[in-house]
Design an enzyme around this catalytic site. Sequence first.
Site, PDB file in Angstrom:
ATOM      1  N   ASP A   1      37.319  22.371  50.719  1.00 23.78           N
ATOM      2  CA  ASP A   1      38.663  21.837  50.959  1.00 23.78           C
ATOM      3  C   ASP A   1      38.601  20.312  50.893  1.00 23.78           C
ATOM      4  O   ASP A   1      38.147  19.664  51.828  1.00 23.78           O
ATOM      5  CB  ASP A   1      39.126  22.333  52.342  1.00 23.78           C
ATOM      6  CG  ASP A   1      40.461  21.754  52.742  1.00 23.78           C
ATOM      7  OD1 ASP A   1      41.121  21.112  51.895  1.00 23.78           O
ATOM      8  OD2 ASP A   1      40.846  21.950  53.911  1.00 23.78           O
TER       9      ASP A   1
ATOM     10  N   ASN B   1      41.242  18.172  50.572  1.00 19.24           N
ATOM     11  CA  ASN B   1      42.358  17.395  51.136  1.00 19.24           C
ATOM     12  C   ASN B   1      42.682  17.776  52.580  1.00 19.24           C
ATOM     13  O   ASN B   1      43.702  17.380  53.123  1.00 19.24           O
ATOM     14  CB  ASN B   1      43.615  17.519  50.257  1.00 19.24           C
ATOM     15  CG  ASN B   1      44.165  18.938  50.269  1.00 19.24           C
ATOM     16  OD1 ASN B   1      43.556  19.833  50.874  1.00 19.24           O
ATOM     17  ND2 ASN B   1      45.291  19.161  49.627  1.00 19.24           N
TER      18      ASN B   1
ATOM     19  N   ASP C   1      43.591  20.604  54.139  1.00 20.77           N
ATOM     20  CA  ASP C   1      44.716  21.449  54.555  1.00 20.77           C
ATOM     21  C   ASP C   1      44.275  22.881  54.892  1.00 20.77           C
ATOM     22  O   ASP C   1      45.099  23.767  55.077  1.00 20.77           O
ATOM     23  CB  ASP C   1      45.808  21.478  53.472  1.00 20.77           C
ATOM     24  CG  ASP C   1      45.311  22.115  52.176  1.00 20.77           C
ATOM     25  OD1 ASP C   1      44.108  22.454  52.086  1.00 20.77           O
ATOM     26  OD2 ASP C   1      46.120  22.286  51.245  1.00 20.77           O
TER      27      ASP C   1
ATOM     28  N   ASP D   1      40.148  23.543  47.158  1.00 18.99           N
ATOM     29  CA  ASP D   1      40.892  22.906  46.057  1.00 18.99           C
ATOM     30  C   ASP D   1      39.907  22.272  45.062  1.00 18.99           C
ATOM     31  O   ASP D   1      38.694  22.254  45.292  1.00 18.99           O
ATOM     32  CB  ASP D   1      41.871  21.859  46.606  1.00 18.99           C
ATOM     33  CG  ASP D   1      41.202  20.929  47.609  1.00 18.99           C
ATOM     34  OD1 ASP D   1      40.087  20.466  47.306  1.00 18.99           O
ATOM     35  OD2 ASP D   1      41.766  20.702  48.694  1.00 18.99           O
TER      36      ASP D   1
ATOM     37  N   ASP E   1      39.061  32.959  35.037  1.00 19.21           N
ATOM     38  CA  ASP E   1      39.458  34.359  35.184  1.00 19.21           C
ATOM     39  C   ASP E   1      40.695  34.581  34.320  1.00 19.21           C
ATOM     40  O   ASP E   1      41.638  33.791  34.387  1.00 19.21           O
ATOM     41  CB  ASP E   1      39.809  34.618  36.653  1.00 19.21           C
ATOM     42  CG  ASP E   1      39.235  35.920  37.159  1.00 19.21           C
ATOM     43  OD1 ASP E   1      39.463  36.940  36.482  1.00 19.21           O
ATOM     44  OD2 ASP E   1      38.571  35.917  38.201  1.00 19.21           O
TER      45      ASP E   1
ATOM     46  N   ASP F   1      39.672  40.186  33.760  1.00 20.06           N
ATOM     47  CA  ASP F   1      40.001  40.997  34.929  1.00 20.06           C
ATOM     48  C   ASP F   1      40.440  42.407  34.504  1.00 20.06           C
ATOM     49  O   ASP F   1      41.282  42.561  33.618  1.00 20.06           O
ATOM     50  CB  ASP F   1      41.152  40.309  35.670  1.00 20.06           C
ATOM     51  CG  ASP F   1      41.475  40.971  36.983  1.00 20.06           C
ATOM     52  OD1 ASP F   1      40.654  40.892  37.887  1.00 20.06           O
ATOM     53  OD2 ASP F   1      42.559  41.581  37.092  1.00 20.06           O
TER      54      ASP F   1
ATOM     55  N   GLU G   1      35.207  42.601  33.273  1.00 19.01           N
ATOM     56  CA  GLU G   1      35.035  43.244  34.572  1.00 19.01           C
ATOM     57  C   GLU G   1      35.056  44.754  34.334  1.00 19.01           C
ATOM     58  O   GLU G   1      36.045  45.438  34.610  1.00 19.01           O
ATOM     59  CB  GLU G   1      36.154  42.847  35.541  1.00 19.01           C
ATOM     60  CG  GLU G   1      35.877  43.302  36.962  1.00 19.01           C
ATOM     61  CD  GLU G   1      37.125  43.610  37.763  1.00 19.01           C
ATOM     62  OE1 GLU G   1      38.224  43.655  37.210  1.00 19.01           O
ATOM     63  OE2 GLU G   1      36.966  43.840  38.965  1.00 19.01           O
TER      64      GLU G   1
ATOM     65  N   HIS H   1      33.821  38.746  44.919  1.00 15.15           N
ATOM     66  CA  HIS H   1      34.908  38.615  45.895  1.00 15.15           C
ATOM     67  C   HIS H   1      35.563  39.947  46.249  1.00 15.15           C
ATOM     68  O   HIS H   1      36.436  39.990  47.110  1.00 15.15           O
ATOM     69  CB  HIS H   1      35.960  37.649  45.340  1.00 15.15           C
ATOM     70  CG  HIS H   1      36.636  38.216  44.123  1.00 15.15           C
ATOM     71  ND1 HIS H   1      35.956  38.484  42.950  1.00 15.15           N
ATOM     72  CD2 HIS H   1      37.899  38.613  43.914  1.00 15.15           C
ATOM     73  CE1 HIS H   1      36.789  39.008  42.077  1.00 15.15           C
ATOM     74  NE2 HIS H   1      37.972  39.102  42.631  1.00 15.15           N
ATOM     75  N   ASP H   2      35.202  41.002  45.556  1.00 23.54           N
ATOM     76  CA  ASP H   2      35.793  42.315  45.847  1.00 23.54           C
ATOM     77  C   ASP H   2      34.871  43.200  46.676  1.00 23.54           C
ATOM     78  O   ASP H   2      35.253  44.312  47.045  1.00 23.54           O
ATOM     79  CB  ASP H   2      36.105  43.066  44.539  1.00 23.54           C
ATOM     80  CG  ASP H   2      37.258  42.445  43.783  1.00 23.54           C
ATOM     81  OD1 ASP H   2      38.148  41.865  44.430  1.00 23.54           O
ATOM     82  OD2 ASP H   2      37.265  42.540  42.538  1.00 23.54           O
TER      83      ASP H   2
HETATM   84  C1  NOJ Z   1      40.025  42.793  39.917  1.00 20.89           C
HETATM   85  C2  NOJ Z   1      39.867  41.561  40.764  1.00 20.89           C
HETATM   86  O1  NOJ Z   1      38.510  41.259  40.874  1.00 20.89           O
HETATM   87  C3  NOJ Z   1      40.517  41.866  42.086  1.00 20.89           C
HETATM   88  O2  NOJ Z   1      40.249  40.878  43.051  1.00 20.89           O
HETATM   89  C4  NOJ Z   1      41.992  42.024  41.862  1.00 20.89           C
HETATM   90  O3  NOJ Z   1      42.600  42.426  43.070  1.00 20.89           O
HETATM   91  C5  NOJ Z   1      42.283  43.081  40.781  1.00 20.89           C
HETATM   92  N1  NOJ Z   1      41.414  42.988  39.647  1.00 20.89           N
HETATM   93  C6  NOJ Z   1      43.697  42.940  40.275  1.00 20.89           C
HETATM   94  O4  NOJ Z   1      43.830  41.798  39.492  1.00 20.89           O
END
Ligand code: NOJ
Length: 571
Positions: free
Chosen positions: A22, A24, A26, A30, A99, A196, A275, A335-336
């Site tokens: 971060d 700035n 907040d 960023d 992405d 994605d 992906e 991140h998933d």
């Molecule tokens: C895959 C992404 O990695 C995930 O985070 C997202 O929720 C879904 N695709 C929908 O875009």
Amino acid sequence: MSKLKWWQTAVFYQIYPRSFADGNGDGIGDFKGITEKLDYLKDLGIDALWLSPHFPSPNWDCGYDISDYTNVAPEYGTLDDFKVFLSESHERGIRVILDLVLNHTSDEHPWFLESKSSRDNPKADWYVWADTPPNNWQSCFDGDAWTYVPERGQYYYHYFMKQQPDLNWRNPEVKKAMWDAVRFWLDLGVDGYRLDAIGTIFEDPNLTPHTVPMNLAELRRASELAQTPAMKKKIEKYWYDMFKNQWGGPGLHDLMKELRAIIDEYDGDRMLVGEDDNIAYMGNGNDELHLVFNFPLMRTDRITPAHIRRNQKERLSQLEALPFKGWPCNTLGNHDSSRIYTRYGDKQHDAGLARLHAALVLTLKGTPFLYNGEEIGMTDYMLTDISQVKDTMGSWYYHAIVTEMGVHPDEAMQRTAAMTRDKNRTPMQWSDNPNAGFAPANVKTWLPVNPNYADGINVKDQHNNPNSLLNYYKHLLRVRKHTPALIEGEYIPLNNTARDYFAFLRVTGEQTVLVVLNFSTKQLELNFSRTKEFKERKLHVLFSSAGRANTIQGPKGLRIGAFEVYIAEVK
Ligand code: NOJ
């Protein structure tokens, strides 16, 4: 190094912009923050960045619901801030891929606002519309996949949340608009894209209903309650059956070919990574994607030697069988998914296991992808109150099971905390200052900071500690960079029935490297003297998590300590 392309030799690092740095103050990450951390990334030793979406978005799905494909989310900065970030990355020899979300836009994207406004506007056919829901398809995030719009008196289809309407890719105008966006960033100099959810772009043209006797919330709840292996198996089949008609419809290969042709108009070996784990999307080796992920490696509760061997045997033989010999791409977290440290730990030997897992991804054949924070051993953080939940699939599920199934709110919250992806997206832990040095002390960060930053899980403390996980990653990344066989060598598994350890060679014409990963609490005594690659040769240790680097040993009586990572050149 031989003729390999940059994306074959590079180590990628995924940045989740909202949580990385971060700049700035907040409470939200960023571009200013990311740019300030480029020296950290350079020093870490990574070569390329994958940036999760940085575009304007109402954030129902944390940026994967995009409302403008050619701009920067105001909370992340401006287009000029992006350009500075990109040129500063390139200056340091770090490539950047973005992405690319093709399947859907945000429901606040001007394209959708126009499309939903009437049945005969110029974009009326840019999304997937039907007079009545043509089937019982589910959204994988929030229940029914068909949502009603009064202005049109029609329903639109969405594989993900209702705020993420699917684009109609059979409409050439949609393609043109999206390809323009693709070119926009390529013109600015980005090095490629992570694509994605490509599997969801085309559905079964017959719109065949699913046959599962439940809706999404019920199925999710049934998964949580399944106890016996037979029940678990049945539920797994239900998951597959529920969505199989919404995946992999005809048309994707042609679409990927069009996208690849655009990428190839540009110089500098721009690249595409999908992906998806389906190697068919690599086309003929030159006309679709450069890489797809080896997700099957992640699909397990425990990373065991047997699992790795099976995975490598299957994956590498499939890739080798392609006429152009496809290049592998390995990862254990993003991140998933639950954080590596938590997901594959056993709560007793987590520190040792984390080192083994890092070594695995960095020594297997293929391009490694790391996820920000794994290098300091960040763990999942369980939210305790529904008001904290930012991942809408989590809050939707909470309300569904509380209101429709009568689940007690306390239990619902625990289930939600465990299933939501917020747990693995908390802010990066930079120091032991309040808010982990991510944001100023008095600021409320967008997701809570995991309090374990105060217990040494932060960059600053680990930077100063030679035995930290961070310094271990750095060391390993350096060894990889200076050991050609670890990058381009063929993979030869050894001692294939060993249950405690995973041993393999990486071999080029010039160099042979042995990797031994001891997944057990036992000290091993190994003997490679009868292995043909070791004849008359010695082991020159390049790396050892037990501190035996720079020693020379024979291939017999090789002692490998509990959880040791051992890498030696055979010469
Ligand atoms: C895959 C992404 O990695 C995930 O985070 C997202 O929720 C879904 N695709 C929908 O875009």
